[in-house]
Design an enzyme around this catalytic site. Sequence first.
Site, PDB file in Angstrom:
ATOM      1  N   CYS A  67     -10.549   2.419   7.009  1.00  0.00           N
ATOM      2  CA  CYS A  67     -10.563   3.119   5.727  1.00  0.00           C
ATOM      3  C   CYS A  67     -11.846   3.915   5.509  1.00  0.00           C
ATOM      4  O   CYS A  67     -11.829   4.979   4.878  1.00  0.00           O
ATOM      5  CB  CYS A  67     -10.366   2.128   4.584  1.00  0.00           C
ATOM      6  N   HIS A 110      -3.052  -2.030  -4.456  1.00  0.00           N
ATOM      7  CA  HIS A 110      -4.307  -1.302  -4.241  1.00  0.00           C
ATOM      8  C   HIS A 110      -4.281  -0.005  -5.039  1.00  0.00           C
ATOM      9  O   HIS A 110      -3.598   0.939  -4.666  1.00  0.00           O
ATOM     10  CB  HIS A 110      -4.503  -1.003  -2.757  1.00  0.00           C
ATOM     11  N   CYS A 160     -16.397   2.064   1.335  1.00  0.00           N
ATOM     12  CA  CYS A 160     -15.392   2.639   0.429  1.00  0.00           C
ATOM     13  C   CYS A 160     -15.708   2.312  -1.029  1.00  0.00           C
ATOM     14  O   CYS A 160     -15.386   3.097  -1.925  1.00  0.00           O
ATOM     15  CB  CYS A 160     -13.996   2.132   0.780  1.00  0.00           C
ATOM     16  N   HIS A 172       0.818  -1.221   0.000  1.00  0.00           N
ATOM     17  CA  HIS A 172       0.000   0.000   0.000  1.00  0.00           C
ATOM     18  C   HIS A 172       0.848   1.266   0.000  1.00  0.00           C
ATOM     19  O   HIS A 172       0.353   2.342   0.334  1.00  0.00           O
ATOM     20  CB  HIS A 172      -0.954   0.058   1.207  1.00  0.00           C
ATOM     21  N   HIS A 197     -11.397  -7.613  -5.582  1.00  0.00           N
ATOM     22  CA  HIS A 197     -11.652  -6.658  -4.503  1.00  0.00           C
ATOM     23  C   HIS A 197     -12.342  -5.431  -5.086  1.00  0.00           C
ATOM     24  O   HIS A 197     -11.818  -4.738  -5.951  1.00  0.00           O
ATOM     25  CB  HIS A 197     -10.314  -6.291  -3.881  1.00  0.00           C
ATOM     26  N   GLU A 215     -13.608  -9.539  -0.062  1.00  0.00           N
ATOM     27  CA  GLU A 215     -14.221  -8.206  -0.196  1.00  0.00           C
ATOM     28  C   GLU A 215     -14.451  -7.905  -1.674  1.00  0.00           C
ATOM     29  O   GLU A 215     -14.126  -6.821  -2.162  1.00  0.00           O
ATOM     30  CB  GLU A 215     -13.328  -7.145   0.453  1.00  0.00           C
TER      31      GLU A 215
END
Lengths: 635, 635
Positions: free
Chosen positions: B392, B187, B317, B137, B247, B299
């Site tokens: 997040c 990500h 998100c 990340h 995701h 997710e």
Amino acid sequence: MAPTAGAISALRPLPLDAVRLEPDGLLGQWQERNAAASLPHCVVRLEESGALENVRRAAGQGDRGFTGMWFADSDVYKTLEAAAWRLSDPAADDRLRDFVAATAALLIKAQQDDGYLNSYFTTVKPDLRWQELDWSHELYCAGHLIQAAVAAARAGAAPELMTVARRLADLLVERFGPGGTDGVCGHPEIETALVELYRETGHRPYLDLARRFVDLRGHGLLGDGRFGPAYFQDHLPVREAGEVTGHAVRQLYLLAGVVDVAVETHDTALLDAARRLWDDAFHTKTHLTGAHGSRHRDEAFGDPYELPPDRAYAETCAAIASLHWNWRMLLATGGHRYADEMERVLYNAVAGATAVDGRHFFYSNPLQVRTGHDGSDEDAPGQRLPWYSCACCPPNLARLMASLHGYVATTDDNGVQIHLYGAGTLRSTVRGADVEVTTRTAYPWSGRIELAVTATTPEPWTLSLRIPSWCDGCTLQVDGDVVAADPTDGYLRLTRSWGTPTAVVLDLPMPARLVAPHPRVDATRGCAALTRGPLVYCLEQTDLSEDVLLEDVRLDASAPVHVDEHAGLPHIPVTLTAGGTVRRPPTPGLYPAYPTTADRDDAPPRTALTAVPYFLWGNRDPGPMRVWIPVDHTG
Amino acid sequence: MAPTAGAISALRPLPLDAVRLEPDGLLGQWQERNAAASLPHCVVRLEESGALENVRRAAGQGDRGFTGMWFADSDVYKTLEAAAWRLSDPAADDRLRDFVAATAALLIKAQQDDGYLNSYFTTVKPDLRWQELDWSHELYCAGHLIQAAVAAARAGAAPELMTVARRLADLLVERFGPGGTDGVCGHPEIETALVELYRETGHRPYLDLARRFVDLRGHGLLGDGRFGPAYFQDHLPVREAGEVTGHAVRQLYLLAGVVDVAVETHDTALLDAARRLWDDAFHTKTHLTGAHGSRHRDEAFGDPYELPPDRAYAETCAAIASLHWNWRMLLATGGHRYADEMERVLYNAVAGATAVDGRHFFYSNPLQVRTGHDGSDEDAPGQRLPWYSCACCPPNLARLMASLHGYVATTDDNGVQIHLYGAGTLRSTVRGADVEVTTRTAYPWSGRIELAVTATTPEPWTLSLRIPSWCDGCTLQVDGDVVAADPTDGYLRLTRSWGTPTAVVLDLPMPARLVAPHPRVDATRGCAALTRGPLVYCLEQTDLSEDVLLEDVRLDASAPVHVDEHAGLPHIPVTLTAGGTVRRPPTPGLYPAYPTTADRDDAPPRTALTAVPYFLWGNRDPGPMRVWIPVDHTG
């Protein structure tokens, strides 16, 4: 005499050699395929995966680093257990005998001086022995070693395995027994293993330790882990728990151990807890195939009535565990519903996990696979795979199938009970007399079961034949005479003298049946499933014409369903044919006004729907499948 | 002029200060609550969670070890971005100004000499900088820092943040730009951030790097990870992908960046790829609330039509990301469907994530919570929580809400387009003339929208008003005269001189509506949902009598649904009342014969069903909730 509801140990298992299943019946065929294909395949894969090499390293042989899951020893032990069960058959392959001998020799070397045995901790984390019980699987692996040793002892093979197992079990008693560490394993298995070891040895400390593990669970010893304490069933003592929770295999293995402990310690309160959890599991959290687990994230039971067919986790090991738990409930109580669930899970969830070649397996057993399914990874593969990085299921299937003959019948002081019908022979004793029941049947393809019964005594005893809960209107003939067939508590109980060879013919009518989901099951609302006898059926895309998507098929619930024994599909003796329609979706919009245009189209094209047994799906062209078929309410 | 389908950049965003939302409308209330409650709450939680302390440590202050998620810096940046947007309002709290100044000062100190900035890698894994792009990340966090700096620049606050961001961005260009390392972040986020930085600075290498990150994705640079390359959208280049996968937040953030790159590089082929993926997402993988994600395990998006209401992951998100993506699609193409989806996701999935107190939040936003839901952990809590270990969502909500006024309208050479209706004032220029549109409306509680329009020129220009796709029969008055209201491509386009102040009244009829799921959506078959205007409604257990379980309620789809503006429920201005029945389940058996006994009971008790806006659920007694209500087909 029907078993009393509150009794502990209503029925007794038969000795390992009491029942022989013949390969002209499906159960015998499964055993034969297991011996000829699955078991040798497991042995090869133990080598290829490095699981055996891990043990060699712990034994001081070789220097390759540890590979695979940290609990890969259990794959070795489960395969060893399967091989041991198989060795009780004189026809067992010599190579299997060699595998057992060589592996036993290896384990003797890998075992530490104090009895400790775990190749991962010995070679990778020697300083953390017993320090990570939440995720270490040390006791879980120990349990599977013990189970293997018990199997070998019962099969009269490799007695040195029992020595290894007892040295390890004695270490556990010393470390975790009364006065020792308060600890439980994140993954149950040791509990039932220790009770089995107690049964085999009569050594009470093993039973006491099993009971201690059961009683210590539910007090937060495992911490929160990643998924909270209910994942490990460590949120509440089992005596207080009202719901099955968390990781399904963990919960079901625990419950097998709970019943074992309850029976051996005559603890009716503990058995009541198991009964309560059984009600929760089987009234709100069981898939139609008998499978358990509704969530992939934590391989877990879901909320009550959360039973998605597509995302059913339905792990093969959970199905096996359900059979183990129900078997123990059956022995403890004699209740027919436990045998019903054994049958359901065996013929559907368990059986479906193995390909017809015996060398490919499902880990997750969904009841639906969609067009466009992302089935490329191990989470929910669209077809059976030869092995898995977490390979718990294939050797678990091997050990179940190798011992399957042990689950078909029981005995008590009054006679013999037959719970699962397979072609074969049962030899046992009833009050000192030899009795023999030979079964000929094409069950579950046919409901006709022919039994030849004889005994060395004219004294009457009771032959109990389970009448499955799905069956209406069974009929019975004794020596050609029709006799009343009134089952009591799920069993036909024939009490008479069997001194003269007697022919009993039980006929369980097997029409095709439509079943509905409970109205609170949201995920399959508006659907019906096709079943016949103990078998759940499903539709496969491969049986539809190319221009019809399985997603668009609807069932005409008012049309008759035909049973077809001559469909000629490979590996599939009996298909069902139902009436259906094709409802092509009207628009790309996901959320049209209610009612949908599709509902309003009153003349959809009709189509015949060919359904195949769920346990045989995915053995032809891989593709979409569904058990629950939307009913065309306007068709 | 309607925008051309193939055009790039059909519409332009308005400057940050062009629109002011007033707190007598819902959008303005949300902004006010965000400023008064959510944003200060985030600042407090950044401190409590250790996220700020992590940055202090990297700045050489304090010596506490790193706490929280390794990407916790992004929580700081998102809060900073939210605060920056808020600072554009003169009424902003001085403490917020202090927070921005202090955090900017801290970041200057924490930034390494070469521009690197990441508190986790600096303090925990300095040797692994850029070595673990799949899960690190690092670029994701860098993206959020850049977004914060861009927000501050647009708000005229903390210019030193732009210096920090550019130093980091310059390092990225050096390291990952042409001739540098081939790498992408596990990500996405950096892509859209770099394009925004390019827009703010005009520095082309930032855009080129964003494009490079888009083009390098899909070539397996990230490896298989735990969930396979599709999880990261690294299985196929976006130009070749036909499905949204993996995701959901990653996929949607990537697509926002893809559109940004396509627009700024005039790449119609790339925009076509985004259009194709939009069709897949919004025709097969979007929940009724506009939420995305059907699987908790990863997710992730599920298979087409896999849309379980109970296990909808529907991450907050992802809802925010959908709004971001649709906004960019709207700007690129002018297509009304993108604005429709912005509205849907904003009023349902996004809005529902925040409690009425502004200090509790959902991470996952399911469309159903059952009786007996295991809502105790963060995976799918049964009620909004003040913070999350992976936090997040709350600061993401804060930054969206603080910038919400930026999403309600756009401009082009011909005039102004209003996409979202909220009480407030819009001031812009059209061909050099000042124009002003003041909106008074109680939308979405009422469909009446009163606009006062004026301009400093008599030259005609076009005011475009979005007519939502849910709306039938809108009416329009101009200065009291009814005029024809014929929307074209989803917009009413009023072209005229506005030199004289003009009163426009748009009326969007808002009857209660029943919607159905697409017939391929298995999980909600046999159900309907209640909606009104843009709002999805739901049933809550708390509105049922105590002896009725939500699971047993059925909707009478033939009965009228009443709109009630005086129900008197706290926080809930408008409820719907539908007719229903109660179908108590007949037996504990999970799989009765079809049809069920419940279906055959023709006189179930009737009950009135009170439905409340989904976005307001869980603000009274926590308990079961459902959006999709089974229809009583025999009622």
